[in-house]
Enzyme design. Sequence first.
Site, PDB file in Angstrom:
ATOM      1  N   HIS A 123       0.873  -1.183   0.000  1.00 22.84           N
ATOM      2  CA  HIS A 123       0.000   0.000   0.000  1.00 22.84           C
ATOM      3  C   HIS A 123       0.912   1.236   0.000  1.00 22.84           C
ATOM      4  CE1 HIS A 123      -2.755   2.941   1.858  1.00 22.84           C
ATOM      5  NE2 HIS A 123      -3.759   2.136   1.514  1.00 22.84           N
ATOM      6  N   ASP A 200       3.476  -4.514   7.662  1.00 21.30           N
ATOM      7  CA  ASP A 200       2.180  -3.830   7.651  1.00 21.30           C
ATOM      8  C   ASP A 200       1.100  -4.882   7.899  1.00 21.30           C
ATOM      9  OD1 ASP A 200      -0.238  -2.696   6.990  1.00 21.30           O
ATOM     10  OD2 ASP A 200       0.468  -1.732   5.155  1.00 21.30           O
ATOM     11  N   GLN A 203      -4.187  -5.619   6.997  1.00 19.16           N
ATOM     12  CA  GLN A 203      -5.187  -6.551   6.453  1.00 19.16           C
ATOM     13  C   GLN A 203      -5.080  -7.931   7.083  1.00 19.16           C
ATOM     14  OE1 GLN A 203      -7.559  -5.584   4.547  1.00 19.16           O
ATOM     15  NE2 GLN A 203      -6.811  -3.673   3.667  1.00 19.16           N
ATOM     16  N   LYS A 226     -10.126  -1.149  10.440  1.00 19.04           N
ATOM     17  CA  LYS A 226     -10.350  -2.396   9.685  1.00 19.04           C
ATOM     18  C   LYS A 226     -10.604  -3.549  10.645  1.00 19.04           C
ATOM     19  CE  LYS A 226      -7.133  -0.822   6.141  1.00 19.04           C
ATOM     20  NZ  LYS A 226      -7.862  -0.204   5.059  1.00 19.04           N
ATOM     21  N   CYS A 364      -4.684   2.287  -3.678  1.00 25.85           N
ATOM     22  CA  CYS A 364      -3.446   2.841  -3.082  1.00 25.85           C
ATOM     23  C   CYS A 364      -2.269   1.896  -3.290  1.00 25.85           C
ATOM     24  CB  CYS A 364      -3.615   3.149  -1.603  1.00 25.85           C
ATOM     25  SG  CYS A 364      -4.850   4.411  -1.289  1.00 25.85           S
TER      26      CYS A 364
HETATM   27  N1  PMP Z   1      -1.731  -0.719   4.546  1.00 23.32           N
HETATM   28  C1  PMP Z   1      -2.667  -1.498   4.010  1.00 23.32           C
HETATM   29  C2  PMP Z   1      -2.298  -2.870   3.524  1.00 23.32           C
HETATM   30  C3  PMP Z   1      -3.976  -1.030   3.900  1.00 23.32           C
HETATM   31  O1  PMP Z   1      -4.923  -1.803   3.343  1.00 23.32           O
HETATM   32  C4  PMP Z   1      -4.297   0.273   4.362  1.00 23.32           C
HETATM   33  C5  PMP Z   1      -5.696   0.817   4.272  1.00 23.32           C
HETATM   34  N2  PMP Z   1      -6.295   0.681   3.004  1.00 23.32           N
HETATM   35  C6  PMP Z   1      -3.279   1.039   4.928  1.00 23.32           C
HETATM   36  C7  PMP Z   1      -2.018   0.515   5.001  1.00 23.32           C
HETATM   37  C8  PMP Z   1      -3.526   2.419   5.439  1.00 23.32           C
HETATM   38  O2  PMP Z   1      -4.255   2.365   6.607  1.00 23.32           O
HETATM   39  P1  PMP Z   1      -4.772   3.721   7.281  1.00 23.32           P
HETATM   40  O3  PMP Z   1      -5.360   4.552   6.170  1.00 23.32           O
HETATM   41  O4  PMP Z   1      -5.776   3.265   8.249  1.00 23.32           O
HETATM   42  O5  PMP Z   1      -3.603   4.384   7.892  1.00 23.32           O
END
Ligand code: PMP
Length: 406
Positions: A123, A200, A203, A226, A364
Amino acid sequence: MSEVDWGRVRADFPLLERKVHGKPLVYLDSANTAQKPAAVIEAVDAFYRRHNANVSRAVHALGTEATEAYEGARGRLARFLNVAAQDLVLCSGTTFAINLVAWSFAQPRLAAGDRILVSRMEHHANIVPWQLVAERTGAQVVPLEITPQGEIDLDALDRELARGARLLAVTHVSNVLGTINPVREICQRARRHGVFTVVDGSQAVPHQPVDVGAIGCDFYAFTGHKLCGPTGTGGLWGRREHWQSMPPFLGGGEMIREVRFEGTTFNDPPHRFEAGTPNIAGFVGLGAAVDYLSAIGMQAIARRERELLEHALARLAEVPGLRLIGNPPARAAILSFLVEGAHAHDLATLLDLEGIAVRSGHHCAHPLMQFYGVPATCRASLAFWNTEAEIDALVDGIGKVRRQLA
Ligand code: PMP
């Protein structure tokens, strides 16, 4: 037979009862943000109705209650991830967490020419902070390539590690492909080469039991919204020796021991990294979310989502002209796809008219889209409260859209 009454579990989510465009809502966008059970909504409501005060600054009863509630949430999260509470910094989510590692931990350790390995399936939250520190330090961000199936290429990993690197950033579960990466193996290999690892977990933690300590990484980031919790909550686990050595990221209240104009001394971790008033009610809600998920059981949740995933894979395979993006053998219930003759955005817009919420776009993850040579995909992401009937509704919806666009 499943050990949990999933129909009753579904009834815990008030929002799932609503209609969209006159149709029953089919929410297939949990990878974007999870819906919230009543227990979470009620915990936030109760905090504001009965306990609201700031943390750590007041000796009055409400101040003590608020502090206990906030620290109680840290304790619950720590138990959920099997880590020590003192090594868990609470913050607004994964984006903040990774920026904190990048600026407080990585920047002081990086020199010109150092290599930061970043997997192709990250991401943007696990790419851009590394680019920013690389720019500041003269370090270099190097992509860690994946296979067409959508797995980390472990041979490429070994080659890149052998060439030398300072840090490796990798996702536990891909938000686009659903790939469950063998993060323990990856972190072990990196550690053998003296490479720091940042995982990270955004998910991963909502969908499977995660024992963060057993992964062997240096840092593990996650986001609360999430995980059935409120937005603006999340955390970063780090090895204690790293926290001890790290300068603060943000300065302000809460993170200091004593402030003088001649110089300031800082609080101990984790509070050193929690400047300012936190999202107290949000963390109360996240604590309730973790209690809720633990009561169902993360093993049971993982098994239920596996059943739903298998149903979805079988049903989507029947749709003519549907192409799944990536096909990783170890995967979570996230499916990215394209349908011949329909742009991803048009497909998502038309599905919305049927009450079906899927995400379309680059998710993203531009570098991953570039790898597959597509500008966007449609993504259906499942959670334990979904049903087989909802997956069937998605398949029917796609069929209807195909006929409309034909
Ligand atoms: N990493 C991953 C794998 C994600 O799916 C997301 C959210 N789509 C994020 C980071 C970013 O998370 P946040 O916007 O809650 O900081």
